[in-house]
Design a protein around this motif. Structure first.
Motif, PDB file in Angstrom:
ATOM      1  N   GLU A  73      -7.381   4.077  -2.296  1.00 47.28           N
ATOM      2  CA  GLU A  73      -7.026   4.539  -0.947  1.00 47.28           C
ATOM      3  C   GLU A  73      -7.306   3.426   0.061  1.00 47.28           C
ATOM      4  N   PHE A  74      -6.235   2.986   0.694  1.00 48.90           N
ATOM      5  CA  PHE A  74      -6.352   1.903   1.681  1.00 48.90           C
ATOM      6  C   PHE A  74      -7.162   2.386   2.881  1.00 48.90           C
ATOM      7  N   HIS A  75      -7.996   1.488   3.412  1.00 50.11           N
ATOM      8  CA  HIS A  75      -8.809   1.838   4.582  1.00 50.11           C
ATOM      9  C   HIS A  75      -8.435   0.983   5.794  1.00 50.11           C
TER      10      HIS A  75
ATOM     11  N   SER B 197       0.792   6.962   7.779  1.00 50.90           N
ATOM     12  CA  SER B 197       0.370   5.621   7.367  1.00 50.90           C
ATOM     13  C   SER B 197      -0.916   5.135   8.052  1.00 50.90           C
ATOM     14  N   VAL B 198      -1.855   4.725   7.224  1.00 50.42           N
ATOM     15  CA  VAL B 198      -3.100   4.149   7.751  1.00 50.42           C
ATOM     16  C   VAL B 198      -2.856   2.689   8.156  1.00 50.42           C
ATOM     17  N   VAL B 199      -1.928   2.027   7.455  1.00 44.76           N
ATOM     18  CA  VAL B 199      -1.584   0.648   7.834  1.00 44.76           C
ATOM     19  C   VAL B 199      -0.972   0.652   9.236  1.00 44.76           C
TER      20      VAL B 199
ATOM     21  N   TYR C  35      11.596  18.307  -4.156  1.00 45.37           N
ATOM     22  CA  TYR C  35      12.261  18.460  -5.430  1.00 45.37           C
ATOM     23  C   TYR C  35      13.511  17.611  -5.526  1.00 45.37           C
ATOM     24  N   ARG C  36      14.617  18.103  -4.974  1.00 45.16           N
ATOM     25  CA  ARG C  36      15.855  17.318  -5.102  1.00 45.16           C
ATOM     26  C   ARG C  36      15.944  16.266  -3.988  1.00 45.16           C
ATOM     27  N   ILE C  37      16.356  15.069  -4.338  1.00 40.28           N
ATOM     28  CA  ILE C  37      16.619  14.045  -3.320  1.00 40.28           C
ATOM     29  C   ILE C  37      18.054  13.572  -3.498  1.00 40.28           C
ATOM     30  N   SER C  38      18.784  13.525  -2.401  1.00 41.86           N
ATOM     31  CA  SER C  38      20.162  13.050  -2.462  1.00 41.86           C
ATOM     32  C   SER C  38      20.194  11.574  -2.115  1.00 41.86           C
ATOM     33  N   LEU C  39      20.607  10.771  -3.060  1.00 47.72           N
ATOM     34  CA  LEU C  39      20.718   9.335  -2.801  1.00 47.72           C
ATOM     35  C   LEU C  39      22.165   8.988  -2.506  1.00 47.72           C
TER      36      LEU C  39
ATOM     37  N   VAL D 128       0.845  -1.193   0.000  1.00 49.12           N
ATOM     38  CA  VAL D 128       0.000   0.000   0.000  1.00 49.12           C
ATOM     39  C   VAL D 128       0.877   1.237   0.000  1.00 49.12           C
ATOM     40  N   GLY D 129       0.764   2.073  -1.057  1.00 48.55           N
ATOM     41  CA  GLY D 129       1.561   3.290  -1.179  1.00 48.55           C
ATOM     42  C   GLY D 129       2.533   3.180  -2.344  1.00 48.55           C
ATOM     43  N   GLY D 130       2.365   4.046  -3.313  1.00 45.95           N
ATOM     44  CA  GLY D 130       3.231   4.027  -4.506  1.00 45.95           C
ATOM     45  C   GLY D 130       4.207   5.180  -4.468  1.00 45.95           C
TER      46      GLY D 130
ATOM     47  N   ARG E   7      -3.078   5.857  -3.375  1.00 47.87           N
ATOM     48  CA  ARG E   7      -4.207   6.769  -3.159  1.00 47.87           C
ATOM     49  C   ARG E   7      -4.297   7.860  -4.231  1.00 47.87           C
ATOM     50  N   ASP E   8      -3.160   8.433  -4.605  1.00 52.23           N
ATOM     51  CA  ASP E   8      -3.166   9.524  -5.593  1.00 52.23           C
ATOM     52  C   ASP E   8      -3.755   9.034  -6.917  1.00 52.23           C
ATOM     53  N   LEU E   9      -4.225  10.012  -7.700  1.00 53.81           N
ATOM     54  CA  LEU E   9      -4.814   9.646  -8.987  1.00 53.81           C
ATOM     55  C   LEU E   9      -3.751   9.467 -10.064  1.00 53.81           C
TER      56      LEU E   9
ATOM     57  N   GLY F  34       9.349   4.009  -1.670  1.00 55.31           N
ATOM     58  CA  GLY F  34       9.551   2.683  -1.105  1.00 55.31           C
ATOM     59  C   GLY F  34       8.677   1.633  -1.780  1.00 55.31           C
ATOM     60  N   GLY F  35       7.390   1.904  -1.902  1.00 54.61           N
ATOM     61  CA  GLY F  35       6.461   0.918  -2.473  1.00 54.61           C
ATOM     62  C   GLY F  35       6.825   0.572  -3.906  1.00 54.61           C
ATOM     63  N   LEU F  36       7.198   1.584  -4.682  1.00 53.61           N
ATOM     64  CA  LEU F  36       7.513   1.321  -6.092  1.00 53.61           C
ATOM     65  C   LEU F  36       8.837   0.581  -6.235  1.00 53.61           C
TER      66      LEU F  36
ATOM     67  N   GLY G  41      19.171  14.124   5.219  1.00 52.68           N
ATOM     68  CA  GLY G  41      18.886  13.592   3.882  1.00 52.68           C
ATOM     69  C   GLY G  41      18.946  12.072   3.842  1.00 52.68           C
ATOM     70  N   ASP G  42      18.396  11.420   4.862  1.00 56.03           N
ATOM     71  CA  ASP G  42      18.485   9.959   4.939  1.00 56.03           C
ATOM     72  C   ASP G  42      17.166   9.233   4.660  1.00 56.03           C
ATOM     73  N   GLY G  43      16.031   9.941   4.765  1.00 54.18           N
ATOM     74  CA  GLY G  43      14.726   9.261   4.750  1.00 54.18           C
ATOM     75  C   GLY G  43      14.521   8.366   3.540  1.00 54.18           C
ATOM     76  N   ALA G  44      14.759   8.904   2.353  1.00 51.56           N
ATOM     77  CA  ALA G  44      14.537   8.106   1.139  1.00 51.56           C
ATOM     78  C   ALA G  44      15.558   6.988   1.042  1.00 51.56           C
ATOM     79  N   ASN G  45      16.774   7.266   1.512  1.00 56.25           N
ATOM     80  CA  ASN G  45      17.819   6.245   1.448  1.00 56.25           C
ATOM     81  C   ASN G  45      17.492   5.039   2.319  1.00 56.25           C
ATOM     82  N   ILE G  46      17.011   5.325   3.531  1.00 55.21           N
ATOM     83  CA  ILE G  46      16.664   4.222   4.431  1.00 55.21           C
ATOM     84  C   ILE G  46      15.424   3.502   3.893  1.00 55.21           C
TER      85      ILE G  46
HETATM   86  C1  LIG Z   1      10.745  18.151   1.324  1.00 54.26           C
HETATM   87  C2  LIG Z   1      11.443  16.859   1.597  1.00 54.26           C
HETATM   88  C3  LIG Z   1      12.748  16.662   1.162  1.00 54.26           C
HETATM   89  C4  LIG Z   1      13.391  15.437   1.364  1.00 54.26           C
HETATM   90  N1  LIG Z   1      14.658  15.242   0.908  1.00 54.26           N
HETATM   91  C5  LIG Z   1      15.260  14.042   1.085  1.00 54.26           C
HETATM   92  C6  LIG Z   1      16.598  13.783   0.610  1.00 54.26           C
HETATM   93  O1  LIG Z   1      17.269  14.639   0.020  1.00 54.26           O
HETATM   94  N2  LIG Z   1      17.131  12.551   0.807  1.00 54.26           N
HETATM   95  C7  LIG Z   1      16.441  11.568   1.446  1.00 54.26           C
HETATM   96  O2  LIG Z   1      16.970  10.456   1.614  1.00 54.26           O
HETATM   97  N3  LIG Z   1      15.177  11.779   1.898  1.00 54.26           N
HETATM   98  C8  LIG Z   1      14.576  12.974   1.732  1.00 54.26           C
HETATM   99  N4  LIG Z   1      13.311  13.178   2.202  1.00 54.26           N
HETATM  100  C9  LIG Z   1      12.577  12.056   2.839  1.00 54.26           C
HETATM  101  C10 LIG Z   1      11.929  11.186   1.773  1.00 54.26           C
HETATM  102  O3  LIG Z   1      11.162  11.976   0.893  1.00 54.26           O
HETATM  103  C11 LIG Z   1      11.042  10.135   2.431  1.00 54.26           C
HETATM  104  O4  LIG Z   1      11.764   9.485   3.435  1.00 54.26           O
HETATM  105  C12 LIG Z   1      10.576   9.115   1.388  1.00 54.26           C
HETATM  106  O5  LIG Z   1       9.794   9.751   0.411  1.00 54.26           O
HETATM  107  C13 LIG Z   1       9.777   8.011   2.053  1.00 54.26           C
HETATM  108  O6  LIG Z   1       9.266   7.176   1.069  1.00 54.26           O
HETATM  109  P1  LIG Z   1       7.957   6.323   1.357  1.00 54.26           P
HETATM  110  O7  LIG Z   1       7.750   5.507   0.118  1.00 54.26           O
HETATM  111  O8  LIG Z   1       8.068   5.650   2.658  1.00 54.26           O
HETATM  112  O9  LIG Z   1       6.815   7.399   1.538  1.00 54.26           O
HETATM  113  P2  LIG Z   1       6.234   8.439   0.486  1.00 54.26           P
HETATM  114  O10 LIG Z   1       7.257   8.790  -0.531  1.00 54.26           O
HETATM  115  O11 LIG Z   1       5.609   9.513   1.308  1.00 54.26           O
HETATM  116  O12 LIG Z   1       5.097   7.632  -0.263  1.00 54.26           O
HETATM  117  C14 LIG Z   1       3.928   7.196   0.419  1.00 54.26           C
HETATM  118  C15 LIG Z   1       2.878   6.950  -0.647  1.00 54.26           C
HETATM  119  O13 LIG Z   1       1.742   6.352  -0.028  1.00 54.26           O
HETATM  120  C16 LIG Z   1       0.571   6.940  -0.542  1.00 54.26           C
HETATM  121  N5  LIG Z   1      -0.500   6.769   0.452  1.00 54.26           N
HETATM  122  C17 LIG Z   1      -0.640   7.402   1.638  1.00 54.26           C
HETATM  123  N6  LIG Z   1      -1.750   6.983   2.286  1.00 54.26           N
HETATM  124  C18 LIG Z   1      -2.313   6.051   1.478  1.00 54.26           C
HETATM  125  C19 LIG Z   1      -3.485   5.234   1.582  1.00 54.26           C
HETATM  126  N7  LIG Z   1      -4.306   5.306   2.664  1.00 54.26           N
HETATM  127  N8  LIG Z   1      -3.771   4.392   0.586  1.00 54.26           N
HETATM  128  C20 LIG Z   1      -2.954   4.307  -0.518  1.00 54.26           C
HETATM  129  N9  LIG Z   1      -1.848   5.052  -0.677  1.00 54.26           N
HETATM  130  C21 LIG Z   1      -1.523   5.905   0.313  1.00 54.26           C
HETATM  131  C22 LIG Z   1       0.947   8.383  -0.767  1.00 54.26           C
HETATM  132  O14 LIG Z   1       0.092   9.019  -1.684  1.00 54.26           O
HETATM  133  C23 LIG Z   1       2.378   8.231  -1.293  1.00 54.26           C
HETATM  134  O15 LIG Z   1       2.434   8.100  -2.695  1.00 54.26           O
HETATM  135  C24 LIG Z   1      12.695  14.399   2.032  1.00 54.26           C
HETATM  136  C25 LIG Z   1      11.393  14.613   2.484  1.00 54.26           C
HETATM  137  C26 LIG Z   1      10.777  15.826   2.284  1.00 54.26           C
HETATM  138  C27 LIG Z   1       9.367  16.049   2.795  1.00 54.26           C
END
Ligand SMILES: Cc1cc2nc3c(=O)[nH]c(=O)nc-3n(C[C@H](O)[C@H](O)[C@H](O)COP(=O)(O)OP(=O)(O)OC[C@H]3O[C@@H](n4cnc5c(N)ncnc54)[C@H](O)[C@@H]3O)c2cc1C
Length: 381
Positions: free
Chosen positions: A121-123, A155-157, A37-41, A1-3, A26-28, A6-8, A318-323
């Motif tokens: 949208e997951f419930h 997260s709803v999950v 915008y920019r993400i550092s991997l 759940v979530g594209g 959930r998004d269309l 991480g999910g993709l 800048g770790d969130g996306a990396n982790i």
């Molecule tokens: C402004 C900003 C800058 C950042 N820069 C960096 C960076 O430079 N480097 C880095 O490592 N990290 C960065 N991060 C952190 C990083 O963006 C997140 O850690 C990362 O996107 C997490 O990925 P995720 O797949 O867990 O969640 P998300 O990317 O948030 O994806 C969650 C998905 O789940 C979907 N969703 C939510 N609820 C539901 C539902 N009920 N049913 C179905 N779908 C649902 C959402 O629409 C979304 O598409 C940044 C974050 C922000 C906000």
């Protein structure tokens, strides 16, 4: 759940390993939401992409990456330098890339669009005899062996799995985007171009500006590496972040947030003011800086969490996306071994959780204590 990221990435990795996976988002569509915008991997993120994506898509992600930052620069609000140092190069074998978030998400979707359901949208979920059923707000449901909550900070999950989990609110930031034309490039001092920077005034109002221009235009890179992939053209831009002490602006509309950023920096150097002034007001948005408290281990054999859904963290390092990508990589590897190692999906995901709890909450703690600024980690790009 979530594209999201991480999910993709997990879905791509599963497909590569022959594991059936469906993403419910959930998004269309892919570009409908302000996502930064920019993400550092860094190394872990790049390794995850290399392992989970088909080779052509991984090469496309690298080819469309943004020019790296060369220096780390801190200044006062008038751009008088306080601290500056070159960003050290990476140890051999490690790779880091800065990517445009929309481009990365489009690459992560390529080739698996048949497995991604938008507008879903997951419930809630329901365990059903060794499997799990996901219910969606539109009344539909889907069954599977494992439900992965990759649905981000709110997260709803997680809410169902760990109802007592606590997410701390560490503040807020306003993000914006300014088109980078040759005139603006000429008018902007080198300390603000291709650097990780932060200009801060004595009251703690701070602006960081990231340069976002790819090595190769995305269409050319796609033609070279993955001709069937269509990527949105992203003109060069500067992405800026405003942080300030105190409560967030009351009016959350893009125009009001842009006005707020311009007013809050009225005493900054003219080169900074020009960048905020020339921004696209509609591209301004606010994010809450959230940080997860350590959660307890859960015992649900058919449900797990990855990414921000379990360990959202301050973007300071800048770790969130990396982790998150590391989670996807690890979980995919554990699931892929179930056939050969004779383990069950429940054991595979338990091993993923055991390892993830260690590295992910260490990263949350490190990010929490870090000033919310340009990331200072070695080798960032
Ligand atoms: C402004 C900003 C800058 C950042 N820069 C960096 C960076 O430079 N480097 C880095 O490592 N990290 C960065 N991060 C952190 C990083 O963006 C997140 O850690 C990362 O996107 C997490 O990925 P995720 O797949 O867990 O969640 P998300 O990317 O948030 O994806 C969650 C998905 O789940 C979907 N969703 C939510 N609820 C539901 C539902 N009920 N049913 C179905 N779908 C649902 C959402 O629409 C979304 O598409 C940044 C974050 C922000 C906000």
């Amino acid at each position: 759940v979530g594209g999201g990221i991480g999910g993709l990435c997990l879905a791509q990795g599963c497909r590569l390993a022959g594991i059936a996976a469906i993403v419910f988002e959930r998004d269309l569509g892919v570009g409908v939401r302000a996502q930064g915008y920019r993400i550092s991997l860094k190394s872990a993120g790049v390794q995850a992409l290399r392992s989970c994506l088909p080779a052509g898509l991984f090469e496309l992600a690298v080819a469309t990456s943004l020019r790296p930052a060369t220096h780390l620069v801190f200044t006062d609000a008038r751009l008088r330098p306080k601290f500056s140092k070159p960003i050290p190069s990476l140890p051999p074998g490690e790779q880091a890339v800065g990517v445009n978030r929309l481009t990365l998400r489009e690459i992560l979707l390529a080739g698996i669009d048949d497995a991604v359901h938008f507008g879903a949208e997951f419930h809630h979920y329901e365990p059903i005899s060794g499997r799990v059923r996901a219910h969606f707000t539109n009344g539909t449901s889907a069954d599977g062996a494992l439900l992965v909550g990759a649905d981000g900070t709110n997260s709803v999950v997680r809410r169902q799995l760990l109802p007592d989990a606590i997410i701390d609110d560490l503040g807020w930031a306003v993000y914006g985007r300014t088109p980078l034309d040759p005139e603006l490039l000429d008018a902007t001092p080198p300390d603000l171009i291709d650097t990780f920077n932060r200009a801060i005034d004595p009251a703690g109002v701070a602006v960081s500006i990231a340069t976002c221009r790819p090595h190769t235009p995305v269409a050319d890179a796609a033609a070279d590496h993955a001709p069937t992939v269509r990527l949105t053209h992203v003109p060069d831009y500067l992405s800026w972040t405003l942080t300030a002490p105190g409560p967030p602006p009351a009016d959350n509309t893009a125009q009001a947030l842009h006005r707020h950023a311009v007013q809050a920096t009225a005493h900054f150097a003219p080169e900074v003011r020009r960048i905020l002034h020339q921004a696209d007001p509609a591209a301004t948005f606010r994010v809450a800086i959230a940080s997860a408290q350590q959660v307890r281990r859960w015992h649900a054999p058919t449900v797990t969490l990855i990414g921000d859904a379990v360990h959202t963290m301050s973007p300071g390092r800048g770790d969130g996306a990396n982790i998150t990508l590391r989670d996807a990589h690890l979980l995919r590897d554990q699931l892929a071994q179930t056939g050969s190692a004779g383990t069950s999906p429940a054991q595979a995901k338990a091993e993923y959780e055991r390892q993830m709890f260690g590295y992910a909450f260490a990263a949350v703690a490190a990010a929490r204590d870090h000033p919310f600024a340009a990331p200072t980690h070695r080798g960032i790009s």
